[in-house]
Motif scaffolding. Structure first.
Motif, PDB file in Angstrom:
ATOM      1  N   LEU A 155       0.870  -1.276   0.115  1.00 23.34           N
ATOM      2  CA  LEU A 155       0.183   0.061   0.107  1.00 23.34           C
ATOM      3  C   LEU A 155       0.945   1.102   0.163  1.00 23.34           C
ATOM      4  O   LEU A 155       1.705   1.235   0.815  1.00 23.34           O
ATOM      5  N   GLY A 157       0.688   5.689  -0.242  1.00 22.02           N
ATOM      6  CA  GLY A 157      -0.259   6.728   0.186  1.00 22.02           C
ATOM      7  C   GLY A 157       0.531   7.909   1.266  1.00 22.02           C
ATOM      8  O   GLY A 157       1.555   7.643   1.931  1.00 22.02           O
ATOM      9  N   LYS A 163      -3.038   4.044   5.952  1.00 28.50           N
ATOM     10  CA  LYS A 163      -2.402   2.770   5.634  1.00 28.50           C
ATOM     11  C   LYS A 163      -2.212   1.774   6.640  1.00 28.50           C
ATOM     12  O   LYS A 163      -2.366   0.798   6.466  1.00 28.50           O
ATOM     13  N   PHE A 205      -0.689  -0.667  -4.643  1.00 30.20           N
ATOM     14  CA  PHE A 205      -2.173  -0.404  -4.325  1.00 30.20           C
ATOM     15  C   PHE A 205      -1.959   1.195  -3.924  1.00 30.20           C
ATOM     16  O   PHE A 205      -1.333   1.079  -2.629  1.00 30.20           O
ATOM     17  N   GLY A 206      -2.569   2.114  -4.327  1.00 26.98           N
ATOM     18  CA  GLY A 206      -2.557   3.474  -3.613  1.00 26.98           C
ATOM     19  C   GLY A 206      -3.909   3.667  -2.638  1.00 26.98           C
ATOM     20  O   GLY A 206      -5.290   3.322  -3.112  1.00 26.98           O
ATOM     21  N   LEU A 207      -3.705   4.284  -1.725  1.00 28.21           N
ATOM     22  CA  LEU A 207      -4.774   4.805  -0.944  1.00 28.21           C
ATOM     23  C   LEU A 207      -4.373   6.594  -1.056  1.00 28.21           C
ATOM     24  O   LEU A 207      -3.582   7.154  -0.991  1.00 28.21           O
ATOM     25  N   THR A 208      -5.661   7.149  -1.409  1.00 28.38           N
ATOM     26  CA  THR A 208      -5.614   8.829  -1.669  1.00 28.38           C
ATOM     27  C   THR A 208      -7.019   9.073  -0.775  1.00 28.38           C
ATOM     28  O   THR A 208      -7.514   8.186  -0.111  1.00 28.38           O
ATOM     29  N   GLU A 241      -1.807  11.425  -6.645  1.00 26.16           N
ATOM     30  CA  GLU A 241      -2.786  10.907  -7.405  1.00 26.16           C
ATOM     31  C   GLU A 241      -2.137  10.998  -8.978  1.00 26.16           C
ATOM     32  O   GLU A 241      -2.460   9.953  -9.811  1.00 26.16           O
ATOM     33  N   PHE A 244       0.063   7.816  -9.425  1.00 25.99           N
ATOM     34  CA  PHE A 244      -0.822   6.811  -9.512  1.00 25.99           C
ATOM     35  C   PHE A 244      -1.140   6.416 -10.766  1.00 25.99           C
ATOM     36  O   PHE A 244      -1.106   5.394 -11.346  1.00 25.99           O
ATOM     37  N   TYR A 251      -5.921   2.673  -7.425  1.00 24.49           N
ATOM     38  CA  TYR A 251      -5.985   3.335  -6.231  1.00 24.49           C
ATOM     39  C   TYR A 251      -7.406   3.859  -5.706  1.00 24.49           C
ATOM     40  O   TYR A 251      -8.389   3.673  -6.752  1.00 24.49           O
TER      41      TYR A 251
END
Lengths: 278, 278
Positions: A155, A157, A163, A205-208, A241, A244, A251
């Motif tokens: 992950l 971010g 996260k 995998f992205g977290l925003t 972003e 990503f 994400y």
């Protein structure tokens, strides 16, 4: 004595941990507007324990004049019957479904105490779970990037995008080995993927998060700081972003999601195997 | 084509995370002897998504000739009906209980999408939960003993007695702030409570474990080491249990218990408030 009928006593009674009763009860209660006063009785596996629970339920009714709600899951008939004789509205969270499955598939159940979460026979998967938690802890917040081969997912971010709690939940509940790596503010100008991640691209995998929400969360931590400012949050989110998208990293936006929702959505997007530990 | 009837497809379908469906389904299935092939469909909140699920269920039936089992929790009637028209045995994990509560207490439910785990309105308790996870992470394995005032509980035990996974589970699922502190082998001769713990005595709780089980777990980590030897494990466990008794610290044996069971038992013994996050 009559008590405000906007409140009502709710009991969870189980011969196991009672976590299934509570889980189901919470979802049911979320659909009603009264305020529940909840109490849980786990490990009710004898008539002695059942008698104690009976007394508590009875006392609640005598005190309030209102029948409490009892969500229960109890295998032993004599224990169950004693609990169900108390003055309350009773809900067997499993019984009706087990009966219906039995009728539908014509197979007799083998009732056993609620030990689905016990180690016992499934010791190997239990070790897997603990190992997943340890792996995830060791790889929290970029502590180390060794052993990425073993990772199920990585992950990425900005700070405070969720996260760490998400990683730990994925490990604890689904036995996944999760790496999480912060995309740090100072790197923003030259932001790029670390070379260590290249051969693990498919795991990224992205977290925003919405910039306003990020700012609110950071204010909660470091009030008045540059770190929490609307401008800084906007800049970080925009930059990350863009990364990503440029790198074709899937994400999601975590803004108003719980760790359970974030996890469910990640599993759905990635196709990682869901094997809930419970 | 007929497939071995010892296996059977099982679907979990929900307009939320589907975690409640899975939790309940697992407990129900644990009472039957067939082997489930499980698949989960979260966030089924439109007729388009429902149509996809319908096709998957139909394909399962056509492939195996055996009706799959579907555990579902769906609020929108048109979505629910589409899922229920598929060739399967259907189990509404909530519907019957919600209806029964409504009848019993004469209060209409306010059906809403399964957002019980969502942040939304309950943002404060969500921050509490995240803060509990962070506090617990910061106080894992004796990293620091600062801020004990804020601790809900302090777990003590030898290495590999289950402190870390239990602490994280208690934080994640119950929002508790947990400190865990290892009682280290080298200290054994002069084992005593740290002065830092004196004013927090009422928060101390011990974890112990059968020496054979401890040795097995340590062998799994450091095979053939002194650390994992039967003699060393016996010595550590004896010493630590003697400390717990001498200092009147309540303790439990974790040997064959899952983190859910350990947590439930600790909450029961200490009377700490159970507020399950889900």
């Amino acid at each position: 004595m009559k008590i405000n009928s906007q409140r009502r006593d709710v009991f969870y009674v189980s011969d196991g941990t009672a976590i299934t009763c509570e889980t189901l009860g919470h979802v049911v209660l979320s659909q009603f507007s009264f305020i529940p006063d909840e109490k849980t009785f786990p490990f009710v596996d004898s008539t002695e324990r059942a008698a104690e629970v009976f007394k508590e339920i009875e006392a609640s009714y005598q005190h309030s004049g209102i029948k409490p709600l009892v969500f229960f899951s109890i295998v032993l008939p004599e224990v169950r019957e004693m609990v169900c004789r108390a003055p309350a509205h009773n809900y067997d969270v499993l019984g009706n479904i087990v009966q219906k499955v039995q009728d539908d598939i014509q197979m007799a159940p083998q009732p056993q105490l609620q030990r689905s979460r016990s180690v016992g026979k499934d010791s190997e998967s239990y070790f897997d779970r603990i190992a997943a938690v340890e792996y995830t802890l060791a790889h929290d917040d970029g502590i180390t990037l060794k052993g990425l081969d073993e990772a199920d997912i990585i992950l990425l971010g900005v700070s405070r995008s969720g996260k760490t709690p998400t990683s730990l939940y994925m490990a604890m509940q689904f036995g996944l080995r999760v790496v999480n790596y912060p995309l740090i503010a100072e790197d923003l100008a030259a932001i790029r993927l670390l070379p260590e991640f290249e051969i693990h691209r498919h795991k990224l995998f992205g977290l925003t998060i919405a910039p306003e929400r990020l700012s609110e969360i950071r204010e909660n931590r470091l009030s008045g700081s540059d770190y929490a400012s609307a401008k800084q949050c906007q800049l970080e989110v925009d930059t990350v972003e863009a990364l990503f998208r440029r790198e074709a990293i899937p994400y999601i936006t975590t803004s108003s999601l719980s760790v359970e929702e974030i996890t469910s959505r990640i599993l759905e997007r990635t196709g990682l195997k869901r094997s809930l530990f419970c």
